[in-house]
Structures are given as structure tokens and as C-alpha cells.
Design an enzyme around this catalytic site. Structure first.
Site, PDB file in Angstrom:
ATOM      1  N   SER A  56       0.686  -1.241   0.072  1.00  0.00           N
ATOM      2  CA  SER A  56      -0.184   0.155  -0.509  1.00  0.00           C
ATOM      3  C   SER A  56       1.012   1.843  -0.001  1.00  0.00           C
ATOM      4  CB  SER A  56      -1.284   0.143   1.105  1.00  0.00           C
ATOM      5  OG  SER A  56      -2.200   0.619   0.784  1.00  0.00           O
ATOM      6  N   ASP A  59     -10.469  -5.439  -3.073  1.00  0.00           N
ATOM      7  CA  ASP A  59      -9.940  -4.892  -2.311  1.00  0.00           C
ATOM      8  C   ASP A  59     -10.454  -3.389  -2.106  1.00  0.00           C
ATOM      9  OD1 ASP A  59      -8.097  -3.127  -1.086  1.00  0.00           O
ATOM     10  OD2 ASP A  59      -6.594  -3.625  -2.124  1.00  0.00           O
ATOM     11  N   HIS A  64      -8.002  -5.814   1.331  1.00  0.00           N
ATOM     12  CA  HIS A  64      -6.402  -5.242   1.390  1.00  0.00           C
ATOM     13  C   HIS A  64      -4.853  -5.629   2.041  1.00  0.00           C
ATOM     14  CE1 HIS A  64      -4.440  -0.964   0.218  1.00  0.00           C
ATOM     15  NE2 HIS A  64      -4.156  -0.724   1.911  1.00  0.00           N
TER      16      HIS A  64
END
Lengths: 264, 540
Positions: free
Chosen positions: A94, A216, A244
Site C-alpha cells: 500500500s 480490495d 487490502h
């Protein structure tokens, strides 16, 4: 400044090629506990905490330095210098996928390739680009953060900060999941969710793997495709895993995808 | 029917459906498999609309990010989440702040079967939290502001302390200088007096006259030096009066040009129609000359010296050693070597000089400083090394609206108008005998005594025409002696002689007085004045 202490850097593994695992917003190095060990035999494994998370030196935090990704990128490059690493595989989840991408643009000679787990160059919707969120959504996140961190220093602290009822878990992997300093987390949230680094994506020439999960809710599949389309040298893998955080929910699938990418 | 007053007889199903908290059951993939009526009601959704949905779907987008980034990983690793604040989204899009408890349910084989989730409406609590957070933020800002103020205060106290230390140093140097000057005056008085008497001899050889001339000149220079020391010590007697500075400076033009030499250009600038300043013009001229000589030395004899006259407004609250108001400003700027900070800090200390030995007394700037302060003004010096120095003298405006009238010429001394019986009292033998000799020379009948008590006896017994008294004497000051003497003879003419020309006690009197050291002519003139103003009062 002791970089190793500041970022709680750990060096493991028996191989020579460095593989750096970088955690995203909301977690710390322990997020990689089920993935990193899979690479210890063939690589030199580097784990660390961003300043403000886990075992990092909170006194090193300065709002001005860390008001954008630049401060976090500078830290990563300092760790690379300190450990004198080259030919690096950088695995970032991320926010850290962006940090790794920006670091590789600054010092491409140090990097071999990038693995981007659930990356997003911008979380805000803008025109045709669907980041997934509006500015109001991000304000809502900040309020939820406030509310939880207000409690973190009190009744829920034992859960977040450790687990006093299960001391046998020890501190190596399970004693301190995802510790983050409340005030720093709030500022990090702004950096992560209000930043727009779409313009930087085409400048990343390194070989890159984009890992995109099903459903996600943070970085939707459109964003995975966007990354793949704009990175000059990338592969996109659509995983069976959902959510995620595939490195936590599906460590084996995640490890296998990375392994296959590195072999290719 | 349950007995009256007994708790409601409800089934487990009733309890589940209508409990004052919301319940959810999820499968291991996070899909909603069961929901109670309370929660469905809060969300304003039908149960079927909820079943089969991902639990994240009932969260607001912001809460969804927090769940995915913070809660999901912990729930997976720990199997439980306690009292997590999340926002639920109602059917109409509005927000329901909630506190949620999450428990993973594991099967016999340890594999997760699903999750139990309890939801508490936290609307009130959240509002209260916001207030708390706002309050905390306010407190933080206040603390920051206080810390800033505190740091600011500390800096100011430090600066003020440094100022005070310097002030105290100057003050004690002033006392020391004043004391030395007083003693020097007492020593100079007989020297000047004796030289004066000697110089009146008619049978001096040219060599004797030359030697005497040299000694007289040296004594005169010593007198000027002592006078500067007194100015610094702020004990100089100042004849402050309204002065037109433009006129004064223009009148000095040639004098300044001569003292700075031919290679320094003098520029005088004056605003038109300047008000009058209140200052002793003679002392100010001396100050301007001192500053001119300093500028010349700083410029090594070459450069520009600018002298500017104007007015300056000191505002209320401005950091200045002066009360707010308008002041006359006399600014002298040179293009010389300037001073570094360390030199600048000590520039007005007496006897501090950067000039070579024998080239400066170190009293020039201290004299200017003393004059400015004693006049009710101030001295400011700014300097940049290699760029030059700017000296600013601020002086109070003369309150008198009228232009200054030229000071009346001192009454000139004529050979004894009248032979007076003079009673002289001074505890210093040297001073007393030399002054007595001078009085004798002037043709007066002198009776001299060493103590105020003896003097009081003489006032009664000898009935003198004039009492000349030293000021500082052991046991009784000259002022006290005069008061006592005038108890006996209220109209007794008196002349007060003092080494400190300016004493607080004396400021309130209009008694005739004479500063040590003095020449024969000055003594004669002072006697003439004193004898004609027998009724000068002790108090204004």
C-alpha cells in the site's frame, strides 16, 4: 542519527540479494511475519518500521519532515546507504509501495525490482480516475482514527499494544502487532490518503510486480490496472485473495507470487 | 401471565432480536449471515438486504479504511477486537457512530467458523469525545503559546540582566570616577591658585614665565579632564537652557573642520524650523568636539562625517531608556573602521579606549553618555565593522516656547569694589591656605578656619561680610553650616565651594557657588555676585 535504531531495522536471512519488506499505513514490520521467512534461505531479508510505527524511535518524528512521502523516502534511502545495499528487491504494501517506487526513481542504481502489494497512487476520485474515496470519506477516517486512538491510551491499549493475557506469545512476532503512535498515525493518514503521485508512476523504470486482490475496498481493481498501465515495466497479478492485506490474509499466495516474479 | 413486577418473560430469540445492542454474525469470509432487529432498525434496512453482504459494506468509507488497515489484520492475528470505534452507514447515507466488539469463533479443528460482532450506539459518546479532543487541542495550543511566551520572556530577562549588569558597572564606575574627580579637584585648587598668584609676580625671568605657563596649561588640561570625569559621573553642574542646535552646530563648523582635518568632508544637515533643545550648550559643544575627534581617528583622517539634526518620536512601549515623547536628535555618522560588538558594548565605559596609549583618555564617549543622560536624553551608538559608526544623541525639547536669549555675561570682576571681611572654612589645609592667599591677593581681609564649628563661633564673634564654605566636610556639610549660620545672621552673604559641582542636596538651592578648581578671576567674580545677593534662599 542511528538509522538502524530510528527505523527499528532488522536484517535476517542467509542469501546475498537484499529483499526489503516495508509495511503500510496502520501496521508495523510484524505485518510481514508470515511472508518474510519464506525468503530467508535465498535472500538477505530486511524488515523495518517507518518512524511512528512499531519499535521505531518516536523522538525522531518531525511533522515537517514527514508531512509528505519525501521524509519516508529519505529514511528508506538512508537505510539502503547504511546497509550498503544494491540490487534490491523492494516489497512494499500500500503506502510503502509508493514509498519504494519514489525511492527507486531517486536512486534507480540501487534497485533491482519492485513488488507492489495493493498499491494506489491516489485514493481520491478525480475526473475519470477512481481512487475510491472523496475528501469527506478521508475526514471520516480521521474522525474514526481520533476516536480509536483516544481509547488506545486506555482500555483497548492492552489489545493493541500487546496481549497481557497471553504472555507466552512473546514479543518477536505477536507481542506488538501494528503499534502506531496515535498523533503520528493521524498525520501519516493525511500523507497517505491525500497524496497524489500519479504523475510519478511513469518515471519508475524498474521491473515491477503489481499484486491486486479481489474486492480490495481500499485500492480497487481499477487502481491496480491503472498502475499496471502506467508503470513502464510491470506485471499485474490478480490474486485469489480478498481484502487490502493479502500478505496477512494469504501469505502463501503472496509469497508464491513474489517468488514467481523473482524467478521470471 | 408473569406476576406483576416480574421481569418480562422473553425467549432467547426475543432477547437476541430486541436487545438494546446490535448483533451480527459473519462467516469466515466476513459475509453477514445473521443480524438482530435492533441493528437492522438502527440502519433502517430490512434484514434480507443485509444478509450475504460483506460486513465492510455497512461501514462508512472512512471507517472501511480504518477497518481494512488497522482492524482486519489484528482480528486475523488475534481473533478479537475490543471496543473499536467505527462508523456505520444507514440506508439514507447518514452516519451512526458505533463501538464494536469482535470475536472469532473457531471450530473443533481450530479453523475459524466465523465472527460474532456486537454493536453499541456511540452517538452521544462520540460527540463527547469530539469535545474532549477539541478541548485537548485547545489546551495543547495554549501550552504551546505559554511555552513560546515563556521562552520570549526568558530571552528578554536575559537581555535585561545583561543590560543591568552593564548599567551597574557603569554606575559603580561613575561613583569611582566621581570620587576621584572630587579628590583631584581638591588637589588642583591649590595648584591653580598658587600658579595664579605666582603668575602675577612682576619680576619673573622669561624662563620662569615659560615654566609657569607650561604648568598653568597642564593644570588647565587636568581641570578639563576632571570636568569630563564629572560629566560621566553625572555630577557636572549643567547650565541647561533652551538651545537652537542648528545655530550651535553652524557656529561650530570651523572648529569641527579644524579638528577633523582637511581630508574629511563635513556635511551638516538640519531639518528646517527645529524646536529648541534643553541642554547645556557648552557641554554639548564639548561633546560634539569629542565625537568629531573620535570620527577622525576612526576614519584615519579620511572620509565623510555627516552631522544631522532632526526630531525623533519615542512611542509608548518602545524599548528605550526614555519616556515616550518627541526628542531632538543629533546624529553623527562617520565612514570609519566601525566597532565590533564587544567594543561597542564597552564604548561608553570610562577609561575604555581602543586608541594607542597617550592618544585618548577613554573619557570622550563616557562624557557624551553622561551629558545625554543627565540632560534627560539618551545616547545610542550603532556600528558596523569596516562600514562606520553612527552616534545619536537624543535631547529633550525645551518646554519654553520662546527662543533662547543669549546668557547674560558673567559679571566682570573689577579690582576690589570693597574690602570685605571674609570667613573661609575648608577642612583641607592645602586648599584653605591657597584660597586664603588668593583672597588676600584680591585685597580682602581673610579669617580662615578648618571646621564648621569654629566657623560658627567666628560668625558670631567676628561678624564677617561673607562666608565662603567648602561643601564636603567631616561632621557638617557646608550647606548645614550655612543654615546654622543664618540662624544667627539671616542675611549673611555666603559662597559655597564644591568639588562635586552637582549634588542632589544643592539642586534645590539657589545659593551662589563655585566649582573647584577656580582661577583668581573666577573667585573674584563669584565673590562679587555672592556679596550682591545676600538673600539667596536655601530652598526654591
Amino acid at each position: 542519527m542511528d538509522v538502524i535504531k530510528r527505523n527499528n531495522v532488522k536484517v535476517l536471512g542467509e542469501g546475498t540479494q537484499p529483499i526489503v519488506f516495508a509495511h503500510g499505513f496502520g501496521c508495523d514490520w510484524t505485518a510481514w511475519r508470515s511472508v518474510a521467512p519464506n525468503f530467508e534461505r535465498d535472500h538477505k531479508v530486511i524488515l523495518f518500521d517507518h518512524v511512528g510505527a512499531g519499535g521505531s524511535d518516536l523522538t525522531a518524528y518531525r511533522s515537517d519532515k514527514y508531512s509528505s512521502y519525501a521524509g519516508y523516502v529519505a529514511d528508506v534511502l538512508e537505510i539502503i546507504d547504511e546497509l550498503d545495499m544494491n540490487d534490491i528487491v523492494f516489497v512494499g504494501h500500500s503506502a510503502a509501495a509508493m514509498i519504494g517506487m519514489l525511492a527507486s526513481i531517486q536512486k534507480p542504481e540501487r534497485f533491482d525490482s519492485l513488488v507492489m502489494v495493493s498499491p494506489s497512487p491516489s485514493f481520491l476520485d478525480e475526473g475519470d480516475y477512481k481512487g475510491g474515496f472523496s475528501r469527506d470519506d478521508i475526514d471520516g477516517l480521521l474522525e474514526v482514527l481520533d476516536s480509536n486512538f483516544l481509547g488506545w491510551s486506555r482500555s483497548t491499549a492492552p489489545l493493541i499494544m500487546g496481549n497481557p493475557e497471553r504472555p507466552e506469545l512473546g514479543d518477536v512476532l505477536t507481542g506488538s502487532f501494528c503499534r502506531t503512535d496515535p498523533d503520528i498515525a493521524r498525520e501519516f493518514a493525511r500523507v497517505v490518503f491525500l497524496a497524489d503521485h500519479r504523475a510519478d508512476v511513469p518515471n519508475c523504470t524498474k521491473r515491477a510486480l503489481v499484486l491486486q486482490t479481489q474486492a480490495d475496498l481500499i485500492a480497487p481493481v481499477e487502481v491496480g490496472h491503472y498502475m499496471h498501465d502506467h508503470l513502464p515495466n510491470s506485471e499485474l497479478v490478480l490474486m485469489k485473495a480478498t481484502g487490502h492485506c493479502p500478505h496477512i490474509s494469504a501469505p502463501e499466495e503472496t509469497s508464491a507470487a513474489i517468488r514467481s516474479f523473482l524467478a521470471g | 401471565m408473569p406476576p406483576s413486577g416480574a421481569p418480562p418473560d422473553e425467549t432467547a430469540e426475543d432477547l437476541y432480536e430486541s436487545a438494546p445492542v446490535g448483533y451480527l454474525t459473519l462467516d469466515s469470509g466476513g459475509l453477514i449471515t445473521r443480524v438482530n432487529g435492533t441493528l437492522a432498525g438502527w440502519l433502517n434496512l430490512d434484514k434480507p438486504a443485509l444478509l450475504g453482504q460483506k460486513v465492510q459494506k455497512i461501514l462508512t468509507p472512512g471507517a472501511r479504511i480504518f477497518y481494512e488497515t488497522h482492524c482486519g489484520p489484528i482480528l486475523r492475528l488475534e481473533g478479537a477486537l475490543r471496543q473499536i470505534a467505527l462508523d456505520l452507514r444507514r440506508a439514507d447515507g447518514t452516519r451512526l457512530p458505533a463501538l464494536m466488539e469482535w470475536r472469532r469463533v473457531d471450530g473443533l479443528d481450530g479453523a475459524p467458523l466465523g465472527y460474532r460482532v456486537m454493536v453499541v450506539d456511540a452517538t452521544e459518546r462520540r460527540a463527547y469525545e469530539r469535545e474532549l479532543l477539541d478541548e485537548r487541542e485547545r489546551a495543547r495550543k495554549t501550552a504551546e503559546e505559554l511555552a513560546r511566551l515563556n521562552a520570549d520572556l526568558e530571552t528578554r530577562v536575559e537581555a535585561r540582566t545583561a543590560d543591568l549588569v552593564q548599567l551597574r558597572k557603569i554606575e559603580s564606575l561613575g561613583q569611582l570616577t566621581g570620587g576621584v574627580a572630587h579628590d583631584m579637584n581638591n588637589l588642583l585648587t591649590p595648584i591653580v591658585t598658587c600658579l595664579d598668584i605666582l603668575s602675577r609676580s612682576t619680576n619673573l625671568s622669561p624662563r620662569q614665565e615659560r615654566l609657569l605657563g607650561g604648568a598653568t596649561e597642564a593644570a588647565e588640561r587636568a581641570r578639563i579632564l576632571v570636568s569630563r570625569m564629572l560629566t560621566f559621573a553625572r555630577r557636572q553642574h549643567l547650565e541647561a537652557r533652551p538651545v537652537d542646535l542648528t545655530e550651535l552646530v553652524l557656529g561650530m563648523h570651523d572648529l569641527i573642520t579644524r579638528s577633523i582635518g582637511p581630508l574629511i568632508e563635513l556635511h551638516v544637515q538640519a531639518d528646517p524650523d527645529l524646536p529648541l533643545a534643553r541642554v547645556d550648550p557648552n557641554q554639548l559643544e564639548l561633546a560634539i568636539l569629542n565625537l568629531s575627534v573620535n570620527a577622525r581617528d576612526a576614519m584615519n583622517g579620511q572620509g565623510h562625517l555627516t552631522l544631522r539634526l532632526g526630531t525623533t518620536l519615542i512611542a509608548d512601549g518602545q524599548p528605550a531608556p526614555l519616556p515616550a515623547g518627541r526628542y531632538m536628535s543629533l546624529v553623527m555618522r562617520d565612514t570609519g573602521a566601525g566597532m565590533d560588538a564587544a567594543t561597542l558594548a564597552r564604548a561608553t565605559e570610562p577609561f575604555f579606549t581602543t586608541k594607542a596609549p597617550g592618544h585618548g583618555t577613554g573619557l570622550g564617549l563616557s562624557m557624551v553618555h553622561g551629558l545625554a543622560e543627565q540632560s534627560g536624553g539618551a545616547l545610542f551608538i550603532e556600528s558596523v565593522p569596516q562600514a562606520g559608526t553612527t552616534v545619536t544623541i537624543l535631547l529633550p525639547l525645551a518646554s519654553e516656547a520662546v527662543r533662547a536669549t543669549p546668557a547674560p555675561p558673567a559679571p566682570s570682576y573689577k579690582e576690589p569694589v570693597q574690602r570685605l571681611r571674609i570667613l573661609l572654612v575648608d577642612d583641607d589645609e592645602l586648599v584653605r591656605s591657597s584660597v586664603a592667599a588668593m583672597l588676600d591677593e584680591l585685597g580682602h581681609d581673610v579669617r580662615d578656619v578648618a571646621t564648621p564649628l569654629l566657623a560658627l563661633n567666628e560668625v558670631n564673634a567676628a561678624y564677617p561680610d561673607l562666608l565662603i564654605s567648602d561643601f564636603a566636610m567631616p561632621g557638617m556639610t557646608g550647606l548645614a553650616l550655612i543654615q546654622a549660620a543664618r540662624q544667627q545672621r539671616p542675611s549673611l552673604p555666603v559662597l559655597l565651594v564644591t568639588g562635586f559641582a552637582n549634588l542632589p542636596d544643592l539642586d534645590a538651592t539657589t545659593l551662589p557657588r563655585l566649582s573647584k578648581p577656580f582661577s583668581r578671576a573666577e573667585l573674584a567674580s563669584a565673590i562679587a555676585q555672592a556679596a550682591h545677593v545676600p538673600n539667596a534662599s536655601l530652598a526654591t
